[in-house]
Scaffold this active site. Structure first.
Site, PDB file in Angstrom:
ATOM      1  N   PHE A  83       0.860  -1.186   0.000  1.00 11.39           N
ATOM      2  CA  PHE A  83       0.000   0.000   0.000  1.00 11.39           C
ATOM      3  C   PHE A  83       0.890   1.227   0.000  1.00 11.39           C
ATOM      4  O   PHE A  83       1.763   1.368   0.856  1.00 11.39           O
ATOM      5  CB  PHE A  83      -0.931   0.027   1.217  1.00 11.39           C
ATOM      6  CG  PHE A  83      -1.826   1.228   1.208  1.00 11.39           C
ATOM      7  CD1 PHE A  83      -2.933   1.283   0.365  1.00 11.39           C
ATOM      8  CD2 PHE A  83      -1.555   2.334   2.006  1.00 11.39           C
ATOM      9  CE1 PHE A  83      -3.747   2.413   0.324  1.00 11.39           C
ATOM     10  CE2 PHE A  83      -2.364   3.463   1.975  1.00 11.39           C
ATOM     11  CZ  PHE A  83      -3.462   3.506   1.135  1.00 11.39           C
TER      12      PHE A  83
ATOM     13  N   LYS B  85       3.042   9.707   8.351  1.00 10.50           N
ATOM     14  CA  LYS B  85       2.229   9.404   9.546  1.00 10.50           C
ATOM     15  C   LYS B  85       2.728  10.000  10.887  1.00 10.50           C
ATOM     16  O   LYS B  85       2.196  10.997  11.320  1.00 10.50           O
ATOM     17  CB  LYS B  85       2.008   7.897   9.644  1.00 10.50           C
ATOM     18  CG  LYS B  85       1.104   7.405   8.503  1.00 10.50           C
ATOM     19  CD  LYS B  85       0.513   6.036   8.745  1.00 10.50           C
ATOM     20  CE  LYS B  85      -0.683   5.759   7.843  1.00 10.50           C
ATOM     21  NZ  LYS B  85      -0.366   5.146   6.557  1.00 10.50           N
TER      22      LYS B  85
ATOM     23  N   ASP C  34       9.222   2.664   1.447  1.00 16.50           N
ATOM     24  CA  ASP C  34       8.050   3.380   1.949  1.00 16.50           C
ATOM     25  C   ASP C  34       7.993   3.128   3.451  1.00 16.50           C
ATOM     26  O   ASP C  34       7.554   2.065   3.895  1.00 16.50           O
ATOM     27  CB  ASP C  34       6.784   2.872   1.238  1.00 16.50           C
ATOM     28  CG  ASP C  34       5.520   3.567   1.743  1.00 16.50           C
ATOM     29  OD1 ASP C  34       5.583   4.224   2.802  1.00 16.50           O
ATOM     30  OD2 ASP C  34       4.474   3.430   1.074  1.00 16.50           O
TER      31      ASP C  34
HETATM   32  C1  LIG Z   1      -0.675   5.421   5.189  1.00 17.58           C
HETATM   33  C2  LIG Z   1       0.297   4.974   4.178  1.00 17.58           C
HETATM   34  C3  LIG Z   1       0.437   5.655   2.948  1.00 17.58           C
HETATM   35  C4  LIG Z   1      -0.462   6.802   2.556  1.00 17.58           C
HETATM   36  O1  LIG Z   1      -0.396   7.873   3.430  1.00 17.58           O
HETATM   37  P1  LIG Z   1      -1.525   9.034   3.355  1.00 17.58           P
HETATM   38  O2  LIG Z   1      -1.049  10.052   4.349  1.00 17.58           O
HETATM   39  O3  LIG Z   1      -2.825   8.406   3.725  1.00 17.58           O
HETATM   40  O4  LIG Z   1      -1.540   9.557   1.982  1.00 17.58           O
HETATM   41  C5  LIG Z   1       1.401   5.210   2.082  1.00 17.58           C
HETATM   42  N1  LIG Z   1       2.199   4.174   2.378  1.00 17.58           N
HETATM   43  C6  LIG Z   1       2.093   3.503   3.549  1.00 17.58           C
HETATM   44  C7  LIG Z   1       3.027   2.375   3.843  1.00 17.58           C
HETATM   45  C8  LIG Z   1       1.138   3.877   4.478  1.00 17.58           C
HETATM   46  O5  LIG Z   1       1.008   3.180   5.615  1.00 17.58           O
END
Ligand SMILES: *Cc1c(COP(=O)(O)O)cnc(C)c1O
Length: 404
Positions: free
Chosen positions: A129, A243, A214
């Site tokens: 994701f 986050k 990521d």
């Molecule tokens: C939450 C998340 C995203 C997206 O972040 P947003 O602030 O919702 O755009 C991307 N990659 C990972 C691994 C995430 O946990």
């Protein structure tokens, strides 16, 4: 009650009006134990006095000036993040998906700057994701999320998780980078073995590819180090974080090593809000707390305690939960019952958790949680499992033809 919010979320009918540390107080006065942290965001819990002080002080001075001018708080936060990581340079934005977009742009532009603009494809992994913008959706490759939004952005090649031979075979003349989460969060708290990350690093070095992590969910302390890659012992060339960076204030960033970032010259990227003084002051205050001596050893110790107690829950309720997963305080309980039922049962015990893929319930308490609060959380998980066992037994007994 009708709502004028676009109905893209199936929201729980529950609202909070206050938070104190690991507790959320609902509008009806009920206190809930927060094992979600706004989905891995509120690393320092709710209303942390240091963060409240930092934002209050900055709010009285200056909120926003645009990136047409120097922002000293941002220069300081960037310098500190680089000091604490592999990176040499940082771009601040406002969310995770935006950070990932920037990371993707940086990886592509690197090859363009090397005279190879056709190298733009990025290898990603199933279960990933990376966000909800058009490019990050294509990177994540989740068909359900892509459906109906036109042709996916070109340039992402998705592979099964964990097979290095498949990665080697998938590399072609257009491959620019490999993108991976060190622990898949939304995908079900799937920890990538350090050996696989090391193998990816070797493959990238051998083929002149960039390794992109990521760390939007894993970064800023969640796994027991500031960044998850530090536990794995493998550094990327580019990294996205967000986050917990603002612990509740919206801020993201992508970071690069000097060489990887060499294509990102003036004019190649921008953001109106990105890195404004308000966000940067909060980010610096978050780092002030996290870099205090013992912060991460404390997180690690608490994480081990949580894991041991969760393993006992799995032993007691094998009909409800089957496995404990994760790294640090990014924990997952693989459910035997539908994960949503376990989340509901936990909420009935006044505890907030969040489901992930692979039928997993994520446990993401604020990193400042105490040992006693962890014990309280596990006691509630125990009661929720007992509750589910009872209701399943009752359902069975009520079935036509059931004995007794
Ligand atoms: C939450 C998340 C995203 C997206 O972040 P947003 O602030 O919702 O755009 C991307 N990659 C990972 C691994 C995430 O946990």
């Amino acid at each position: 009650m009708t709502s004028h919010l676009l109905p893209t979320y199936a929201r729980v009918d529950l609202a909070f009006e206050r938070g104190e540390g690991v507790w959320l107080i609902a509008t009806d006065g009920e206190r809930y134990l927060d094992f979600t942290s706004g989905v891995a965001v509120n690393a320092l819990g709710h209303a942390h006095p240091r963060l409240v002080a930092a934002i209050t002080e900055q709010a009285q001075k200056l909120w926003h000036v645009s990136n047409l001018y120097r922002i000293p708080e941002g220069e300081r936060l960037a310098a500190r993040l680089c000091e604490l990581s592999f990176a040499d340079t940082v771009f601040f934005c406002n969310s995770g998906a935006e950070a990932m977009e920037g990371a993707i742009k940086m990886a592509r532009k690197f090859h363009a700057a090397n005279g190879q603009p056709d190298r733009f494809r990025i290898i990603t992994f199933e279960g990933a994701f990376h966000g909800r913008t058009l490019a990050t959706l294509a990177a994540g490759g989740n068909k359900k999320y892509l459906e109906g939004f036109g042709p996916p952005v070109e340039g992402f090649d998705q592979l099964p998780f964990g097979d290095i031979e498949l990665v080697k075979k998938a590399i072609g003349p257009q491959t620019a980078a490999i993108l991976i989460e060190p622990v898949q969060g939304e995908g079900g708290v799937r920890v990538v073995p350090p050996s696989f990350l090391r193998a990816l690093r070797e493959v990238c070095d051998a083929h002149g590819l960039l390794l992109v992590f990521d760390e939007i969910q894993t970064g800023m302390g969640r796994t027991g180090e500031l960044f998850a890659y530090q536990r794995a012992g493998v550094a990327p060339d580019i990294m996205a974080i967000a986050k917990a960076l603002g612990s509740g204030f919206p801020v993201g960033a992508f970071l690069g090593a000097t060489e990887a970032a060499k294509g990102m010259v003036p004019g190649t990227h921008g953001s109106t809000f990105g890195g404004n003084p308000l966000a940067m002051s909060v980010g610096n205050a978050v780092l002030d707390v996290m870099t205090e001596p013992g912060f991460f050893t404390d997180v690690q110790r608490k994480a081990i305690g949580l894991r041991q107690r969760l393993a006992e829950v799995v032993d007691r309720y094998p009909d409800i939960v089957s496995e404990v997963r994760g790294e640090g305080l990014l924990a997952g309980l693989k459910a035997v019952v539908p994960s949503g039922e376990l989340v509901d049962a936990l909420r009935a015990e006044k505890m907030i958790t969040v489901a992930a893929g692979d039928n997993v319930v994520r446990l993401l308490p604020p990193l400042i949680i105490s040992e006693d609060e962890i014990a309280e959380g596990v006691a509630r998980i125990d009661r929720a499992c007992a509750r589910l066992r009872r209701s399943r037994a009752e359902q069975k007994a009520a079935q036509p033809g059931a004995a007794g």
